[in-house]
Design an enzyme around this catalytic site. Structure first.
Site, PDB file in Angstrom:
ATOM      1  N   THR A 292       1.505  -4.463   4.260  1.00 21.79           N
ATOM      2  CA  THR A 292       1.357  -4.788   5.680  1.00 21.79           C
ATOM      3  C   THR A 292       0.828  -6.201   5.924  1.00 21.79           C
ATOM      4  O   THR A 292       0.979  -6.730   7.022  1.00 21.79           O
ATOM      5  CB  THR A 292       0.402  -3.777   6.342  1.00 21.79           C
ATOM      6  OG1 THR A 292      -0.841  -3.800   5.633  1.00 21.79           O
ATOM      7  CG2 THR A 292       0.984  -2.386   6.331  1.00 21.79           C
ATOM      8  N   ASP A 293       0.198  -6.790   4.892  1.00 15.26           N
ATOM      9  CA  ASP A 293      -0.502  -8.060   5.122  1.00 15.26           C
ATOM     10  C   ASP A 293       0.410  -9.175   5.639  1.00 15.26           C
ATOM     11  O   ASP A 293      -0.059 -10.074   6.342  1.00 15.26           O
ATOM     12  CB  ASP A 293      -1.183  -8.536   3.831  1.00 15.26           C
ATOM     13  CG  ASP A 293      -2.322  -7.616   3.404  1.00 15.26           C
ATOM     14  OD1 ASP A 293      -2.678  -6.702   4.168  1.00 15.26           O
ATOM     15  OD2 ASP A 293      -2.854  -7.810   2.291  1.00 15.26           O
TER      16      ASP A 293
ATOM     17  N   THR B 230       0.813  -1.217   0.000  1.00 18.02           N
ATOM     18  CA  THR B 230       0.000   0.000   0.000  1.00 18.02           C
ATOM     19  C   THR B 230       0.847   1.267   0.000  1.00 18.02           C
ATOM     20  O   THR B 230       0.510   2.251  -0.658  1.00 18.02           O
ATOM     21  CB  THR B 230      -0.918  -0.017   1.242  1.00 18.02           C
ATOM     22  OG1 THR B 230      -1.810  -1.122   1.112  1.00 18.02           O
ATOM     23  CG2 THR B 230      -1.725   1.253   1.374  1.00 18.02           C
TER      24      THR B 230
ATOM     25  N   SER C  66       1.945  -7.679  -0.849  1.00 15.23           N
ATOM     26  CA  SER C  66       2.701  -8.568   0.043  1.00 15.23           C
ATOM     27  C   SER C  66       2.096  -9.964   0.086  1.00 15.23           C
ATOM     28  O   SER C  66       2.743 -10.908   0.543  1.00 15.23           O
ATOM     29  CB  SER C  66       2.836  -7.972   1.443  1.00 15.23           C
ATOM     30  OG  SER C  66       1.628  -8.045   2.152  1.00 15.23           O
TER      31      SER C  66
HETATM   32  N1  ASP Z   1      -3.133  -4.051   2.418  1.00  8.41           N
HETATM   33  C1  ASP Z   1      -1.803  -4.290   2.082  1.00  8.41           C
HETATM   34  C2  ASP Z   1      -0.861  -3.200   2.595  1.00  8.41           C
HETATM   35  O1  ASP Z   1      -1.187  -2.657   3.594  1.00  8.41           O
HETATM   36  C3  ASP Z   1      -1.500  -4.721   0.729  1.00  8.41           C
HETATM   37  C4  ASP Z   1      -0.268  -5.567   0.842  1.00  8.41           C
HETATM   38  O2  ASP Z   1      -0.024  -6.150   1.890  1.00  8.41           O
HETATM   39  O3  ASP Z   1       0.458  -5.599  -0.140  1.00  8.41           O
HETATM   40  O4  ASP Z   1       0.154  -2.886   2.063  1.00  8.41           O
END
Ligand code: ASP
Length: 343
Positions: free
Chosen positions: A98-99, A20, A66
């Site tokens: 973050t995932d 993100t 991720s």
């Molecule tokens: N929602 C995710 C982020 O916070 C997308 C990911 O993990 O790529 O980055």
């Protein structure tokens, strides 16, 4: 791919992996959701104050969600980070989705020898939204990576001005900017007015696998649920899995019909017992009913201790990649667990 800016400040390399923090709309196309497009250099250039904190190098290492990162990606990243440290970097920052931060950061903790800090960060609000958190997270992460106080703390996750140990941190919310929490231990510290504050020092981790390669065998993670008999478990070897982590109920309990299939499976591959609760340590010696933690551990399952399911899976995967047999797996889980608490 990589550039340097001069000065006498500590040198920090920022590796971008996507997520993100790096996601924007495709130019000219109809709105179809943001995707990872920015690299480390663009992220660093969008926060001019970073250059007051550190001499920065940037590496666009991956450009992906991720959910598409893999443990071999992290093994390769760890080797790059080790090279940066050999070249004299004071610290390293990794930006990513973050995932999977809770897993990649723990893998980096196991793979990158200390004492210099590796700091993982990202964002919950992408740069096209009002109040994106990526720039503030990146600035705080670089401050921590450049800070002598962060040395010897292992891999850290810096997010929302909090500093978390990779071994404890979890993503706990789908959209909150305060999603990262360490339910068992709390944060190690915080960043305030640009000052890095370390309130607690986590002991150095021992028992990390050595000789890990980019060939990481598949390890399954199965979560226990009300009444599930784990009939899937015995099919895992035929599906090519080399190990299993079970996220059990509560302190380490399973429905009693699951016990014998898992006992048989534990004779064929390592089976690690963790808790699905998300906080606290696996019990070892409290309950005596069929499917209790005592029952399961007496049948050859390996206790994950304080590690939750995803982190136990990272450790088991890297151990199997390094060729560890059942005794070495058990020993590593014991050592990692023994090392994180003050003695
Ligand atoms: N929602 C995710 C982020 O916070 C997308 C990911 O993990 O790529 O980055």
């Amino acid at each position: 791919m990589s550039y340097r800016s001069g000065g006498s400040r500590p040198r920090v390399t920022v590796f971008s992996l996507g997520g993100t923090i790096a996601s924007t709309h495709q130019p000219g196309s109809p709105p179809a959701g943001v995707v990872p497009r920015l690299g480390a250099r663009e992220l660093v250039d969008s926060v001019p104050r970073l250059r007051e904190v550190a001499e920065l190098e940037t590496v666009a290492f991956r450009r992906t969600a991720s959910s598409d990162l893999t443990l071999p990606d992290v093994v390769r990243l760890a080797a790059e980070i080790a090279r940066r440290f050999e070249a004299g970097d004071a610290g390293v920052v990794v930006t990513q989705g973050t995932d999977t931060v809770e897993e990649s950061s723990f893998a980096l903790e196991l793979l990158v020898p200390g004492p210099r800090p590796v700091v993982v960060t990202g964002a919950m609000r992408d740069p096209t939204l009002a109040g994106p958190d990526g720039p503030a997270n990146l600035l705080a992460a670089v401050r921590v990576a450049a800070s002598p106080q962060a040395a010897g703390l292992g891999t850290l996750v810096v997010f929302d001005d909090e500093i978390h140990a990779a071994r404890f941190v979890r993503k706990t919310h789908t959209s909150s900017t305060a999603t990262f929490r360490s339910p068992s231990a709390g944060p190690l510290g915080w960043v305030v007015e640009g000052r890095v504050r370390i309130a607690f020092r986590a002991p150095a981790l021992r028992g990390a696998p050595t000789g890990v390669s980019v060939r990481v065998p598949p390890v399954a993670l199965l979560k226990a649920t009300l009444g599930d008999d784990f009939r899937l478990a015995e099919r895992l070897p035929d599906l090519g899995y080399a190990g299993l982590v079970v996220e059990a109920l509560g302190g380490g309990h399973l429905p009693s019909p699951a016990v014998e299939p898992l006992e048989r499976l534990a004779r064929r591959m390592p089976v690690v017992l963790a808790s699905r609760t998300g906080g606290g340590e696996l019990l070892r010696e409290t309950y005596g009913f069929p499917g209790s933690e005592r029952d399961l551990l007496s049948r050859g399952l390996t206790p994950a201790g304080f590690l939750d399911g995803p982190k136990a899976r990272v450790l088991l995967s890297l151990l199997l990649s390094a060729g560890a047999g059942p005794a070495a797996v058990r020993d590593s889980f014991e050592q990692v667990n023994a090392s994180v608490f003050a003695s």
